[in-house]
Each structure stands twice: as structure tokens, then as C-alpha cells.
Motif scaffolding. Structure first.
Motif, PDB file in Angstrom:
ATOM      1  N   GLY A 189      85.497  55.440 -11.194  1.00  0.00           N
ATOM      2  CA  GLY A 189      86.247  54.426 -11.788  1.00  0.00           C
ATOM      3  C   GLY A 189      86.324  53.078 -10.846  1.00  0.00           C
ATOM      4  O   GLY A 189      86.817  52.119 -11.444  1.00  0.00           O
ATOM      5  N   SER A 190      85.811  53.135  -9.665  1.00  0.00           N
ATOM      6  CA  SER A 190      85.783  51.950  -8.768  1.00  0.00           C
ATOM      7  C   SER A 190      84.687  50.977  -9.336  1.00  0.00           C
ATOM      8  O   SER A 190      83.605  51.462 -10.181  1.00  0.00           O
ATOM      9  CB  SER A 190      85.075  52.370  -7.355  1.00  0.00           C
ATOM     10  N   THR A 191      84.965  49.772  -9.319  1.00  0.00           N
ATOM     11  CA  THR A 191      83.859  48.805  -9.861  1.00  0.00           C
ATOM     12  C   THR A 191      83.253  47.902  -8.548  1.00  0.00           C
ATOM     13  O   THR A 191      84.067  47.569  -7.514  1.00  0.00           O
ATOM     14  CB  THR A 191      84.680  47.608 -10.555  1.00  0.00           C
ATOM     15  N   ILE A 192      81.983  48.114  -8.675  1.00  0.00           N
ATOM     16  CA  ILE A 192      81.323  47.470  -7.699  1.00  0.00           C
ATOM     17  C   ILE A 192      80.008  46.753  -7.999  1.00  0.00           C
ATOM     18  O   ILE A 192      79.724  46.421  -9.159  1.00  0.00           O
ATOM     19  CB  ILE A 192      80.575  48.663  -6.719  1.00  0.00           C
ATOM     20  N   GLY A 193      79.333  45.941  -7.106  1.00  0.00           N
ATOM     21  CA  GLY A 193      78.207  45.252  -7.176  1.00  0.00           C
ATOM     22  C   GLY A 193      77.238  45.796  -6.679  1.00  0.00           C
ATOM     23  O   GLY A 193      77.455  46.110  -5.267  1.00  0.00           O
ATOM     24  N   VAL A 194      75.673  45.920  -6.738  1.00  0.00           N
ATOM     25  CA  VAL A 194      74.822  46.534  -6.301  1.00  0.00           C
ATOM     26  C   VAL A 194      73.732  45.302  -5.633  1.00  0.00           C
ATOM     27  O   VAL A 194      73.621  44.500  -6.448  1.00  0.00           O
ATOM     28  CB  VAL A 194      74.004  47.376  -7.092  1.00  0.00           C
ATOM     29  N   GLN A 204      69.766  40.405  -2.391  1.00  0.00           N
ATOM     30  CA  GLN A 204      70.072  39.799  -3.942  1.00  0.00           C
ATOM     31  C   GLN A 204      70.936  40.609  -4.704  1.00  0.00           C
ATOM     32  O   GLN A 204      70.799  41.903  -4.585  1.00  0.00           O
ATOM     33  CB  GLN A 204      68.626  39.499  -4.577  1.00  0.00           C
ATOM     34  N   LEU A 205      71.670  40.137  -5.346  1.00  0.00           N
ATOM     35  CA  LEU A 205      72.635  40.934  -6.252  1.00  0.00           C
ATOM     36  C   LEU A 205      71.874  41.206  -7.536  1.00  0.00           C
ATOM     37  O   LEU A 205      71.547  40.440  -8.340  1.00  0.00           O
ATOM     38  CB  LEU A 205      73.839  40.032  -6.806  1.00  0.00           C
ATOM     39  N   VAL A 206      71.806  42.541  -7.864  1.00  0.00           N
ATOM     40  CA  VAL A 206      70.792  43.101  -8.740  1.00  0.00           C
ATOM     41  C   VAL A 206      71.719  43.454  -9.978  1.00  0.00           C
ATOM     42  O   VAL A 206      71.274  43.790 -11.093  1.00  0.00           O
ATOM     43  CB  VAL A 206      69.908  43.952  -8.605  1.00  0.00           C
ATOM     44  N   ALA A 207      73.001  43.852  -9.842  1.00  0.00           N
ATOM     45  CA  ALA A 207      73.877  44.325 -10.945  1.00  0.00           C
ATOM     46  C   ALA A 207      75.175  43.986 -10.496  1.00  0.00           C
ATOM     47  O   ALA A 207      75.883  44.484  -9.215  1.00  0.00           O
ATOM     48  CB  ALA A 207      73.750  45.913 -10.968  1.00  0.00           C
ATOM     49  N   ASP A 208      76.156  43.440 -11.329  1.00  0.00           N
ATOM     50  CA  ASP A 208      77.585  43.276 -10.869  1.00  0.00           C
ATOM     51  C   ASP A 208      78.453  43.708 -11.824  1.00  0.00           C
ATOM     52  O   ASP A 208      78.191  43.854 -13.289  1.00  0.00           O
ATOM     53  CB  ASP A 208      77.405  41.756 -11.149  1.00  0.00           C
ATOM     54  N   ASP A 209      79.491  44.212 -11.635  1.00  0.00           N
ATOM     55  CA  ASP A 209      80.696  44.567 -12.238  1.00  0.00           C
ATOM     56  C   ASP A 209      80.274  45.731 -13.017  1.00  0.00           C
ATOM     57  O   ASP A 209      80.387  46.136 -14.279  1.00  0.00           O
ATOM     58  CB  ASP A 209      81.229  43.515 -13.139  1.00  0.00           C
ATOM     59  N   VAL A 210      79.680  46.695 -12.337  1.00  0.00           N
ATOM     60  CA  VAL A 210      79.362  48.020 -12.969  1.00  0.00           C
ATOM     61  C   VAL A 210      80.691  49.155 -12.293  1.00  0.00           C
ATOM     62  O   VAL A 210      80.905  49.028 -11.127  1.00  0.00           O
ATOM     63  CB  VAL A 210      77.947  48.715 -12.467  1.00  0.00           C
ATOM     64  N   ARG A 211      80.851  50.024 -13.278  1.00  0.00           N
ATOM     65  CA  ARG A 211      81.650  51.051 -12.895  1.00  0.00           C
ATOM     66  C   ARG A 211      81.043  52.413 -12.604  1.00  0.00           C
ATOM     67  O   ARG A 211      80.094  52.920 -12.821  1.00  0.00           O
ATOM     68  CB  ARG A 211      82.396  51.351 -14.015  1.00  0.00           C
ATOM     69  N   VAL A 226      75.047  57.865  -6.170  1.00  0.00           N
ATOM     70  CA  VAL A 226      76.082  57.217  -7.002  1.00  0.00           C
ATOM     71  C   VAL A 226      75.585  57.180  -8.326  1.00  0.00           C
ATOM     72  O   VAL A 226      74.295  56.642  -8.643  1.00  0.00           O
ATOM     73  CB  VAL A 226      76.394  55.928  -6.370  1.00  0.00           C
ATOM     74  N   VAL A 227      76.242  57.566  -9.249  1.00  0.00           N
ATOM     75  CA  VAL A 227      75.912  57.370 -10.687  1.00  0.00           C
ATOM     76  C   VAL A 227      76.843  56.135 -11.288  1.00  0.00           C
ATOM     77  O   VAL A 227      78.088  56.301 -11.218  1.00  0.00           O
ATOM     78  CB  VAL A 227      76.380  58.758 -11.369  1.00  0.00           C
ATOM     79  N   LEU A 228      76.254  55.145 -11.715  1.00  0.00           N
ATOM     80  CA  LEU A 228      76.883  53.783 -12.477  1.00  0.00           C
ATOM     81  C   LEU A 228      76.526  54.068 -14.197  1.00  0.00           C
ATOM     82  O   LEU A 228      75.793  54.476 -14.549  1.00  0.00           O
ATOM     83  CB  LEU A 228      76.151  52.872 -11.806  1.00  0.00           C
ATOM     84  N   ALA A 229      77.780  53.374 -14.455  1.00  0.00           N
ATOM     85  CA  ALA A 229      77.799  53.192 -15.924  1.00  0.00           C
ATOM     86  C   ALA A 229      76.851  51.754 -16.004  1.00  0.00           C
ATOM     87  O   ALA A 229      77.707  50.694 -15.684  1.00  0.00           O
ATOM     88  CB  ALA A 229      79.060  53.218 -16.660  1.00  0.00           C
ATOM     89  N   THR A 230      75.776  51.498 -16.514  1.00  0.00           N
ATOM     90  CA  THR A 230      75.221  50.254 -16.571  1.00  0.00           C
ATOM     91  C   THR A 230      74.668  49.917 -18.042  1.00  0.00           C
ATOM     92  O   THR A 230      74.526  51.193 -18.941  1.00  0.00           O
ATOM     93  CB  THR A 230      74.158  50.193 -15.610  1.00  0.00           C
ATOM     94  N   THR A 231      74.377  48.724 -18.189  1.00  0.00           N
ATOM     95  CA  THR A 231      73.468  48.608 -19.691  1.00  0.00           C
ATOM     96  C   THR A 231      72.021  48.982 -19.222  1.00  0.00           C
ATOM     97  O   THR A 231      71.720  49.346 -18.131  1.00  0.00           O
ATOM     98  CB  THR A 231      73.402  46.924 -19.865  1.00  0.00           C
ATOM     99  N   PRO A 232      71.276  49.018 -20.468  1.00  0.00           N
ATOM    100  CA  PRO A 232      69.871  49.737 -20.058  1.00  0.00           C
ATOM    101  C   PRO A 232      69.340  48.492 -19.503  1.00  0.00           C
ATOM    102  O   PRO A 232      68.244  48.776 -18.453  1.00  0.00           O
ATOM    103  CB  PRO A 232      69.335  49.554 -21.519  1.00  0.00           C
TER     104      PRO A 232
END
Length: 254
Positions: A189-194, A204-211, A226-232
Motif C-alpha cells: 500500500g505504500s507509494t514510492i519512487g524508484v 535517475q528516477l525511473v518510476a514515480d508514484d508506484v504502489r 518488492v512487488v510494485l503495481a506499475t504500467t507496462p
């Protein structure tokens, strides 16, 4: 001597007095006829085998009391035994009605569990009278738990990774964070940036606002999974980034 003794009747043993007329309907001929009929009966017809009132019988076995005809000495014992059996059956039926019905066996946490792959011994079967919807009853070993569980908490399909409802248009993307201690700061449930860092280059920020979907527990010494919910598209960028660099995270408040 005849004049000094009183005459005694052989039937009444009373002093004979003046001749009296027989009572109405009791002529001497009538009395003689009654004596003859009584004498014709067999003595056995009048001899009673028992002495207790209500249970007397003639010598030939016929009951002296017509109400007892057909009864045998063991009837009372049988009636008592049947009554005791019926009473015991009633008690057992009453106990069965009051005893609560056994619950439905479902899998519950055998101890406090962290997100990750479920192993043998993590879960046990326990009967629950009102199990939650989607409760799992078997075949949970090897599946991925998406969140922590308290000891005794029932396992449901919503807790497992394959049953997780991802936001529309997203996919579950596993990534490995270099610092395992940092991964302990996040939870499902946490929201992070990778962030991705390559040799000799700035991160570099490669993914932002992922749950975060889940943080499986690992002990291989290669960071934290860590398993994230991301766009393709984010999933492709993250796969390329961790192929040649090291990943770290930033944690969004809230």
C-alpha cells in the motif's frame, strides 16, 4: 340329659328356638339346591395361588383380578427398562441440540507472518463458525502473501498475490532493492519512487508514484524483493534499469 342341654343347630351353632319361618325366597328346598351347586364346583376353582390383593390367581393360572388378565411377572421390569431407555434418549437428543455445531475448517496463520512466500508451518487448519468470504482451506504453501498477518488470522484470497486487485491498466512488477534495510520501511500500500544508479553516473528516477503490492520475505543476501503495481511502460524501464544498475527507493508520505 336331653332336657338339660340346649338344642344346637348343625348349621348355625345357635341354641334352637321356636321354629321360625324361612326368610322370603329362602325355602329349605332353595337352600338345598344352593348347597348342591356349590358342592359341584372343584376346590381348585376357589383356591388362590397368591395372597396379595390385586395379584391373586386361581390354581389353574387364571388371574383372580380380570384387570390383570394377560400380564406376566416380567412386564413391569420391561416397562421400566423401556422408560429408562426413552429417558436416556431424550437426554442425549437435548444435549445434541444444545451443543454448538462444529465450524468450517479454514487456514489461519500459525504465527505472526510477514509478506512473502508461504511455507509449510506458516498456516494451520482451524474450525471457524463464521469464516470470512474467500477463506482458503488448502493448497496455500508456495503462494505469495501480500501483507502481514497476525497469529490466528484466517487467510483469504484477497491476501494472495494472484488474487490482488490491481488498479486498471497496471501490472505486478517485481524489482530488487539493493539495501534490504530500506525495504523494511515500506509495506503493501505504500507509494514510492524508484531510482536507478549506474557505475559512474548519478542516480535517475525511473518510476514515480508506484504502489507497493507486497514485500516478500527473502534471505538470499541479494537485497530485498518488492512487488510494485506499475504500467507496462514503467515495467520495461525498471527491467532495463536493474539489468545494469542498482535500485533504491524514495518513500512518499501518507
Amino acid at each position: 340329659m336331653t332336657g338339660s342341654r340346649a338344642l344346637v343347630s348343625p348349621l348355625t351353632h345357635r341354641p334352637a328356638g321356636p321354629a321360625q319361618a324361612p326368610p322370603s325366597g329362602g325355602s329349605p328346598d332353595h337352600l338345598d339346591s344352593l348347597r348342591r351347586r356349590l358342592a359341584d364346583r372343584s376346590p381348585g376353582d376357589w383356591r388362590l395361588a397368591g395372597r396379595r390383593r390385586g395379584n391373586r390367581r386361581f390354581a389353574d393360572g387364571r388371574p383372580g383380578n380380570p384387570r390383570l388378565a394377560g400380564r406376566r411377572p416380567g412386564d413391569r421390569r420391561r416397562r421400566r427398562a423401556i422408560a429408562a431407555l426413552l429417558a436416556g434418549t431424550g437426554v442425549l437428543l437435548g444435549y445434541s441440540a444444545l451443543r454448538p455445531a462444529p465450524g468450517t475448517p479454514v487456514l489461519v496463520a500459525a504465527r505472526d507472518l510477514s509478506p512473502g512466500v508461504l511455507r509449510a508451518g506458516d498456516l494451520r487448519l482451524a474450525p471457524l463458525h463464521h469464516p470470512p468470504d474467500g477463506a482458503i482451506r488448502s493448497d496455500a504453501v508456495g503462494r505469495v502473501l501480500t501483507g502481514p498477518m497476525r497469529r490466528g488470522e484466517p487467510l483469504t484470497d484477497a491476501r494472495l498475490l494472484h488474487s490482488l486487485r490491481l488498479p486498471p491498466g497496471t501490472v505486478a512488477t517485481p524489482v530488487r532493492i539493493s539495501d534490504a534495510d530500506v525495504a523494511r520501511l515500506i509495506s503493501p500500500g505504500s507509494t514510492i519512487g524508484v531510482l536507478a544508479a549506474w557505475e559512474g553516473q548519478a542516480a535517475q528516477l525511473v518510476a514515480d508514484d508506484v504502489r507497493v503490492v507486497t514485500v516478500p520475505e527473502t534471505d538470499d543476501g541479494k537485497g530485498a524483493l518488492v512487488v510494485l503495481a506499475t504500467t507496462p511502460a514503467q515495467a520495461g524501464t525498471l527491467a532495463a534499469a536493474q539489468a545494469g544498475g542498482h535500485l533504491s527507493i524514495t518513500i512518499k508520505p501518507g
